[in-house]
Scaffold this motif. Sequence first.
Motif, PDB file in Angstrom:
ATOM      1  N   GLU A  10       0.388  -5.774   0.629  1.00 32.26           N
ATOM      2  CA  GLU A  10       1.465  -4.921   1.132  1.00 32.26           C
ATOM      3  C   GLU A  10       1.661  -3.701   0.245  1.00 32.26           C
ATOM      4  OE1 GLU A  10       2.907  -4.990   4.121  1.00 32.26           O
ATOM      5  OE2 GLU A  10       1.454  -6.602   4.420  1.00 32.26           O
ATOM      6  N   GLU A  11       1.548  -3.899  -1.060  1.00 31.80           N
ATOM      7  CA  GLU A  11       1.654  -2.772  -1.995  1.00 31.80           C
ATOM      8  C   GLU A  11       0.553  -1.753  -1.728  1.00 31.80           C
ATOM      9  OE1 GLU A  11       3.467  -6.362  -4.069  1.00 31.80           O
ATOM     10  OE2 GLU A  11       1.749  -5.987  -2.767  1.00 31.80           O
ATOM     11  N   ALA A  12      -0.662  -2.234  -1.419  1.00 31.75           N
ATOM     12  CA  ALA A  12      -1.777  -1.332  -1.120  1.00 31.75           C
ATOM     13  C   ALA A  12      -1.480  -0.504   0.124  1.00 31.75           C
ATOM     14  CB  ALA A  12      -3.064  -2.137  -0.928  1.00 31.75           C
ATOM     15  N   ARG A  13      -0.966  -1.156   1.167  1.00 30.78           N
ATOM     16  CA  ARG A  13      -0.618  -0.430   2.390  1.00 30.78           C
ATOM     17  C   ARG A  13       0.465   0.610   2.114  1.00 30.78           C
ATOM     18  NH1 ARG A  13      -2.516  -5.230   3.786  1.00 30.78           N
ATOM     19  NH2 ARG A  13      -3.728  -5.461   5.700  1.00 30.78           N
ATOM     20  N   ASP A  14       1.469   0.236   1.327  1.00 30.25           N
ATOM     21  CA  ASP A  14       2.543   1.169   0.992  1.00 30.25           C
ATOM     22  C   ASP A  14       2.009   2.394   0.254  1.00 30.25           C
ATOM     23  OD1 ASP A  14       4.394  -0.510   2.175  1.00 30.25           O
ATOM     24  OD2 ASP A  14       5.108  -1.351   0.274  1.00 30.25           O
ATOM     25  N   VAL A  15       1.107   2.173  -0.707  1.00 29.37           N
ATOM     26  CA  VAL A  15       0.537   3.294  -1.468  1.00 29.37           C
ATOM     27  C   VAL A  15      -0.182   4.253  -0.533  1.00 29.37           C
ATOM     28  CG1 VAL A  15      -1.260   3.930  -3.130  1.00 29.37           C
ATOM     29  CG2 VAL A  15       0.348   2.104  -3.688  1.00 29.37           C
ATOM     30  N   PHE A  16      -1.044   3.739   0.323  1.00 27.86           N
ATOM     31  CA  PHE A  16      -1.802   4.620   1.202  1.00 27.86           C
ATOM     32  C   PHE A  16      -0.918   5.316   2.227  1.00 27.86           C
ATOM     33  CE2 PHE A  16      -5.412   2.737  -0.814  1.00 27.86           C
ATOM     34  CZ  PHE A  16      -6.355   3.764  -0.792  1.00 27.86           C
ATOM     35  N   LYS A  17       0.115   4.640   2.706  1.00 23.96           N
ATOM     36  CA  LYS A  17       1.057   5.294   3.617  1.00 23.96           C
ATOM     37  C   LYS A  17       1.795   6.423   2.903  1.00 23.96           C
ATOM     38  CE  LYS A  17       1.690   1.384   6.712  1.00 23.96           C
ATOM     39  NZ  LYS A  17       2.572   0.276   7.092  1.00 23.96           N
ATOM     40  N   ARG A  18       2.212   6.188   1.642  1.00 22.45           N
ATOM     41  CA  ARG A  18       2.893   7.237   0.865  1.00 22.45           C
ATOM     42  C   ARG A  18       1.975   8.427   0.636  1.00 22.45           C
ATOM     43  NH1 ARG A  18       5.500   4.905  -4.478  1.00 22.45           N
ATOM     44  NH2 ARG A  18       3.873   3.346  -4.315  1.00 22.45           N
ATOM     45  N   LEU A  19       0.664   8.185   0.550  1.00 24.65           N
ATOM     46  CA  LEU A  19      -0.304   9.260   0.343  1.00 24.65           C
ATOM     47  C   LEU A  19      -0.694   9.953   1.648  1.00 24.65           C
ATOM     48  CD1 LEU A  19      -2.611   7.540  -2.302  1.00 24.65           C
ATOM     49  CD2 LEU A  19      -0.948   9.371  -2.703  1.00 24.65           C
ATOM     50  N   GLY A  20      -0.115   9.529   2.768  1.00 24.28           N
ATOM     51  CA  GLY A  20      -0.341  10.192   4.047  1.00 24.28           C
ATOM     52  C   GLY A  20      -1.522   9.677   4.852  1.00 24.28           C
ATOM     53  N   TYR A  21      -2.014   8.505   4.536  1.00 23.82           N
ATOM     54  CA  TYR A  21      -3.136   7.927   5.273  1.00 23.82           C
ATOM     55  C   TYR A  21      -2.655   7.119   6.463  1.00 23.82           C
ATOM     56  CZ  TYR A  21      -6.569   8.970   1.598  1.00 23.82           C
ATOM     57  OH  TYR A  21      -7.400   9.602   0.725  1.00 23.82           O
ATOM     58  N   ALA A  22      -3.440   7.134   7.550  1.00 28.11           N
ATOM     59  CA  ALA A  22      -3.229   6.235   8.677  1.00 28.11           C
ATOM     60  C   ALA A  22      -3.967   4.942   8.352  1.00 28.11           C
ATOM     61  CB  ALA A  22      -3.780   6.849   9.957  1.00 28.11           C
ATOM     62  N   ILE A  23      -3.400   3.814   8.739  1.00 31.11           N
ATOM     63  CA  ILE A  23      -3.955   2.508   8.401  1.00 31.11           C
ATOM     64  C   ILE A  23      -4.555   1.859   9.645  1.00 31.11           C
ATOM     65  CG2 ILE A  23      -3.417   0.195   7.523  1.00 31.11           C
ATOM     66  CD1 ILE A  23      -2.991   2.413   5.436  1.00 31.11           C
ATOM     67  N   GLU A  24      -5.800   1.403   9.522  1.00 32.43           N
ATOM     68  CA  GLU A  24      -6.479   0.635  10.571  1.00 32.43           C
ATOM     69  C   GLU A  24      -6.658  -0.779  10.037  1.00 32.43           C
ATOM     70  OE1 GLU A  24     -11.013   0.402  12.186  1.00 32.43           O
ATOM     71  OE2 GLU A  24     -10.164   2.421  12.037  1.00 32.43           O
ATOM     72  N   GLU A  25      -5.933  -1.725  10.605  1.00 29.19           N
ATOM     73  CA  GLU A  25      -5.946  -3.105  10.109  1.00 29.19           C
ATOM     74  C   GLU A  25      -7.288  -3.787  10.357  1.00 29.19           C
ATOM     75  OE1 GLU A  25      -3.653  -4.446   8.276  1.00 29.19           O
ATOM     76  OE2 GLU A  25      -2.160  -2.883   8.530  1.00 29.19           O
ATOM     77  N   ARG A  26      -7.711  -4.545   9.362  1.00 26.76           N
ATOM     78  CA  ARG A  26      -8.936  -5.347   9.467  1.00 26.76           C
ATOM     79  C   ARG A  26      -8.744  -6.633   8.671  1.00 26.76           C
ATOM     80  NH1 ARG A  26     -14.044  -1.207   9.056  1.00 26.76           N
ATOM     81  NH2 ARG A  26     -13.545  -0.066  10.937  1.00 26.76           N
ATOM     82  N   GLY A  27      -7.749  -7.409   9.042  1.00 24.87           N
ATOM     83  CA  GLY A  27      -7.458  -8.647   8.320  1.00 24.87           C
ATOM     84  C   GLY A  27      -6.834  -8.346   6.975  1.00 24.87           C
ATOM     85  N   SER A  28      -7.334  -8.997   5.925  1.00 28.22           N
ATOM     86  CA  SER A  28      -6.772  -8.768   4.593  1.00 28.22           C
ATOM     87  C   SER A  28      -7.153  -7.395   4.055  1.00 28.22           C
ATOM     88  CB  SER A  28      -7.221  -9.858   3.621  1.00 28.22           C
ATOM     89  OG  SER A  28      -8.627  -9.836   3.489  1.00 28.22           O
ATOM     90  N   GLU A  29      -8.257  -6.841   4.545  1.00 28.47           N
ATOM     91  CA  GLU A  29      -8.655  -5.490   4.165  1.00 28.47           C
ATOM     92  C   GLU A  29      -8.179  -4.523   5.243  1.00 28.47           C
ATOM     93  OE1 GLU A  29     -12.630  -5.489   1.701  1.00 28.47           O
ATOM     94  OE2 GLU A  29     -12.962  -6.279   3.710  1.00 28.47           O
ATOM     95  N   PHE A  30      -8.277  -3.235   4.959  1.00 24.67           N
ATOM     96  CA  PHE A  30      -7.961  -2.235   5.968  1.00 24.67           C
ATOM     97  C   PHE A  30      -8.722  -0.957   5.666  1.00 24.67           C
ATOM     98  CE2 PHE A  30      -4.699  -1.935   2.690  1.00 24.67           C
ATOM     99  CZ  PHE A  30      -4.551  -0.572   2.474  1.00 24.67           C
ATOM    100  N   VAL A  31      -8.786  -0.084   6.663  1.00 23.79           N
ATOM    101  CA  VAL A  31      -9.381   1.233   6.484  1.00 23.79           C
ATOM    102  C   VAL A  31      -8.243   2.234   6.514  1.00 23.79           C
ATOM    103  CG1 VAL A  31     -10.903   2.987   7.488  1.00 23.79           C
ATOM    104  CG2 VAL A  31     -11.610   0.591   7.476  1.00 23.79           C
ATOM    105  N   ALA A  32      -8.224   3.105   5.518  1.00 23.84           N
ATOM    106  CA  ALA A  32      -7.219   4.166   5.439  1.00 23.84           C
ATOM    107  C   ALA A  32      -7.925   5.479   5.753  1.00 23.84           C
ATOM    108  CB  ALA A  32      -6.603   4.192   4.046  1.00 23.84           C
ATOM    109  N   GLU A  33      -7.314   6.294   6.603  1.00 29.09           N
ATOM    110  CA  GLU A  33      -7.970   7.530   7.030  1.00 29.09           C
ATOM    111  C   GLU A  33      -7.003   8.704   6.957  1.00 29.09           C
ATOM    112  OE1 GLU A  33     -10.881   9.023  10.631  1.00 29.09           O
ATOM    113  OE2 GLU A  33      -9.861   7.100  10.808  1.00 29.09           O
ATOM    114  N   ARG A  34      -7.519   9.807   6.406  1.00 30.04           N
ATOM    115  CA  ARG A  34      -6.763  11.059   6.328  1.00 30.04           C
ATOM    116  C   ARG A  34      -7.778  12.184   6.291  1.00 30.04           C
ATOM    117  NH1 ARG A  34      -3.318  12.528   1.126  1.00 30.04           N
ATOM    118  NH2 ARG A  34      -5.376  13.131   0.435  1.00 30.04           N
TER     119      ARG A  34
END
Length: 115
Positions: A10-34
């Motif tokens: 969850e902390e990882a998702r929060d960091v990438f969201k704060r950095l302006g990335y869109a999140i694509e869920e893939r289970g425990s991992e995810f792809v962040a795109e900007r």
Amino acid sequence: MATVTIPPAEEARDVFKRLGYAIEERGSEFVAERKWRRVQVTPLRAEDAKSPGEILEYGSEGGPRLRCFVTWMDCTEPLQSSLQSAKPPYDWAIIGIEPDGEFQVVHPDPGSAPI
């Protein structure tokens, strides 16, 4: 101790969201795109960060050429050493999460581009 057994997902998702990335869920991992960047993000428990083994190989074929491993701050040094020794076929960075939610980005060398 929670930081040993729980990956900072969850902390990882929060960091990438704060950095302006869109999140694509893939289970425990995810792809962040900007913009042009697609980053495969892998949250790691302390045990996995200290002894990552084949986790470093996973996802290197056909996935994003950028990988970011997110772990607890006190586990970043052993993970960085493992990555530098493994010389994986992708560009990487590590985000270390502090207990208060703050984070620090660790690159393979000081001249690397930021996440």
